[in-house]
Motif scaffolding. Structure first.
Motif, PDB file in Angstrom:
ATOM      1  N   ARG A   1      16.485  -2.461  47.894  1.00 54.05           N
ATOM      2  CA  ARG A   1      16.075  -2.030  46.547  1.00 54.05           C
ATOM      3  C   ARG A   1      17.231  -2.213  45.554  1.00 54.05           C
ATOM      4  O   ARG A   1      17.032  -2.624  44.398  1.00 54.05           O
ATOM      5  CB  ARG A   1      15.643  -0.564  46.570  1.00 54.05           C
ATOM      6  CG  ARG A   1      14.299  -0.316  47.220  1.00 54.05           C
ATOM      7  CD  ARG A   1      13.908   1.142  47.046  1.00 54.05           C
ATOM      8  NE  ARG A   1      12.655   1.458  47.710  1.00 54.05           N
ATOM      9  CZ  ARG A   1      11.459   1.237  47.179  1.00 54.05           C
ATOM     10  NH1 ARG A   1      11.345   0.683  45.975  1.00 54.05           N
ATOM     11  NH2 ARG A   1      10.361   1.563  47.847  1.00 54.05           N
TER      12      ARG A   1
ATOM     13  N   ARG B   1       6.149  -7.669  44.977  1.00 56.15           N
ATOM     14  CA  ARG B   1       5.905  -6.723  43.893  1.00 56.15           C
ATOM     15  C   ARG B   1       4.414  -6.732  43.565  1.00 56.15           C
ATOM     16  O   ARG B   1       3.881  -7.747  43.127  1.00 56.15           O
ATOM     17  CB  ARG B   1       6.719  -7.108  42.658  1.00 56.15           C
ATOM     18  CG  ARG B   1       6.566  -6.136  41.489  1.00 56.15           C
ATOM     19  CD  ARG B   1       7.391  -6.573  40.305  1.00 56.15           C
ATOM     20  NE  ARG B   1       6.901  -7.828  39.731  1.00 56.15           N
ATOM     21  CZ  ARG B   1       7.481  -8.460  38.710  1.00 56.15           C
ATOM     22  NH1 ARG B   1       8.592  -7.980  38.179  1.00 56.15           N
ATOM     23  NH2 ARG B   1       6.976  -9.592  38.241  1.00 56.15           N
TER      24      ARG B   1
ATOM     25  N   TYR C   1       6.582  -1.981  45.838  1.00 52.43           N
ATOM     26  CA  TYR C   1       7.396  -3.014  46.465  1.00 52.43           C
ATOM     27  C   TYR C   1       7.267  -2.936  47.989  1.00 52.43           C
ATOM     28  O   TYR C   1       7.329  -1.852  48.575  1.00 52.43           O
ATOM     29  CB  TYR C   1       8.863  -2.868  46.056  1.00 52.43           C
ATOM     30  CG  TYR C   1       9.084  -3.076  44.576  1.00 52.43           C
ATOM     31  CD1 TYR C   1       9.184  -4.355  44.046  1.00 52.43           C
ATOM     32  CD2 TYR C   1       9.187  -1.986  43.714  1.00 52.43           C
ATOM     33  CE1 TYR C   1       9.382  -4.550  42.683  1.00 52.43           C
ATOM     34  CE2 TYR C   1       9.385  -2.172  42.351  1.00 52.43           C
ATOM     35  CZ  TYR C   1       9.475  -3.456  41.843  1.00 52.43           C
ATOM     36  OH  TYR C   1       9.660  -3.656  40.499  1.00 52.43           O
TER      37      TYR C   1
END
Length: 432
Positions: free
Chosen positions: A251, A293, A307
């Motif tokens: 992330r 995404r 995600y």
């Protein structure tokens, strides 16, 4: 309008009618796969010659499971159906008490012998599965997973806590396409990916060399030993990364992406994907990831993007193709669920751990027989169905066994839903 049905009298007949006339196809496939001989040579637990032999004990259980009768008590249904016994070629069928006592005799060595028979059965079918998968997908999908098997009551040997706090066993299995090729029933309390390499070794030995393999895993198999095994054997792979701990560094890297880094992977623009490169702690080499995404779900725009992260072996093919291959894992997850549900394997029947190991080995053999019938005795259209349809429309079909001029003949009703399946299977048996 007369809506009252005519009065129907109920009587009984001595004619040889069975609700499971499709057992003849099970028996024919078992002979083709040499199941009888392999069981007879591998499992020798009985000390006396009285009653059903080892082979008859196990075949009675396997054939019962193959038509969806998942309780040991259901073997009594087979024992009462003389016609079905004749179609299966069984001379003696144990009652449920004898069968339960017999399973209680299994030790580690006998369980391994029965599991070896299951692997031999899978090896007889694997070529047909590989051919079908390459024709339809262009690669051979491999799936390894584990599921918790809950137990009721306190007296199950080896039961322990599962991931959700319930008590039971772990069942770890490997599938090639829809074929259940290897399995381990584990005691409770072990890691969800316990002995993953042993399952992978069994799978690799069966697949051999020269086939394009794509192995798909859940987060429990996000381990460097699993990845190294796949690389050493030349397999492509994809692993779902769902642990927040593992996703955190991914992330952080993703936060630096611009709009130009994302690639649309569907026509409506609801999903975009990109490659990431990261070396997990303790791993020697940098790994490739795909991050997806998602902006919209079921035509409903999401308030915040979602995600998804996937560890992959390839970055030289289109992102959309990589995701298509990984998402095909859901189909193999269903292939794992089907025997648990439709063969009723969710409920281990015995208090002894090794007895349950033998029971699940028999369940695996039953699933292999059904998949073999689907591939070798039915038209290509049947391959899109699960084993539930094979059981209902090929195995559990009523028939009448008659003898005329010293020749036995099995008569199926023309009202069967998929009569052309029965006719096709009959032609396959007749042609050898």
């Amino acid at each position: 309008m007369n809506i009252i049905p005519n009065k129907i009298e109920i009587e009984f007949t001595d004619e040889r009618i069975t609700p499971s006339a499709g057992a003849i196809f099970l028996s024919a496939m078992a002979k083709k796969l040499r199941l009888h001989g392999e069981l007879e040579a591998s499992v020798k637990l009985k000390q006396r010659a009285s009653g059903a032999s080892d082979m008859e004990m196990l075949l009675s259980l396997i054939y019962s499971l193959a038509q969806g009768d998942g309780a040991i008590l259901d073997v009594d249904r087979l024992g009462q159906d003389d016609t079905r016994q004749k179609l299966l070629g069984l001379q003696r069928v144990p009652n449920h008490r004898r069968l339960g006592e017999y399973l209680g005799r299994f030790d580690d060595s006998a369980c391994e012998s029965l599991l070896r028979v299951a692997r031999l059965q899978a090896a007889h079918v694997i070529d047909s599965v590989i051919e079908h998968e390459i024709q339809t997908k262009g690669y051979v999908p491999v799936f390894v997973d584990g599921t918790g098997i809950e137990v009721d009551g306190r007296y199950f040997e080896g039961a322990g806590k599962l991931y959700d706090g319930s008590i039971g066993y772990w069942l770890h299995a490997a599938f090639v396409g829809g074929l259940w090729i290897a399995q381990r029933l584990q005691r409770g309390g072990v890691h969800p990916a316990h002995e993953a390499k042993e399952l992978l070794k069994d799978t690799a030995a069966m697949l051999g060399q020269g086939h394009p393999i794509w192995a798909r895993f859940d987060n429990a198999y996000y381990r460097k030993d699993v990845i190294h095994f796949c690389k050493d054997h030349g397999w492509d792979y994809s692993v779902s990364v769902t642990s927040e701990t593992y996703k955190r560094p991914l992330r952080e890297m993703m936060e630096g992406f611009s709009d130009a880094d994302w690639e649309a992977i569907n026509e409506d623009g609801s999903e975009h994907a990109a490659f990431l490169y990261h070396r997990p702690g303790g791993w020697k080499h940098e790994q490739t990831y795909v991050v997806v995404r998602t902006m919209q779900e079921d035509k409903q725009k999401l308030l915040f993007p979602r995600y998804t992260f996937i560890l992959v072996s390839r970055n030289d093919i289109a992102l959309g193709e990589i995701l298509k291959r990984h998402r095909g894992k859901q189909g193999q997850e269903n292939a794992f669920k089907w025997p648990l549900i439709h063969l009723d394997l969710h409920h281990p029947p015995c208090g002894l751990f090794n007895a349950n190991r033998a029971f699940y080995a028999a369940g695996q053999i039953a699933q292999i027989l059904l998949v073999a019938m689907q591939l070798r005795l039915l038209p290509a259209e049947a391959r899109v169905h699960g084993i539930r349809t094979i059981i209902r429309d090929l195995v559990r079909v009523a028939g009448k066994l008659v003898c005329h001029a010293r020749q036995w003949k099995l008569l199926f009703a023309k009202s069967a839903l998929r009569l052309h399946w029965i006719s096709y299977a009959a032609d396959c048996i007749a042609s050898g």
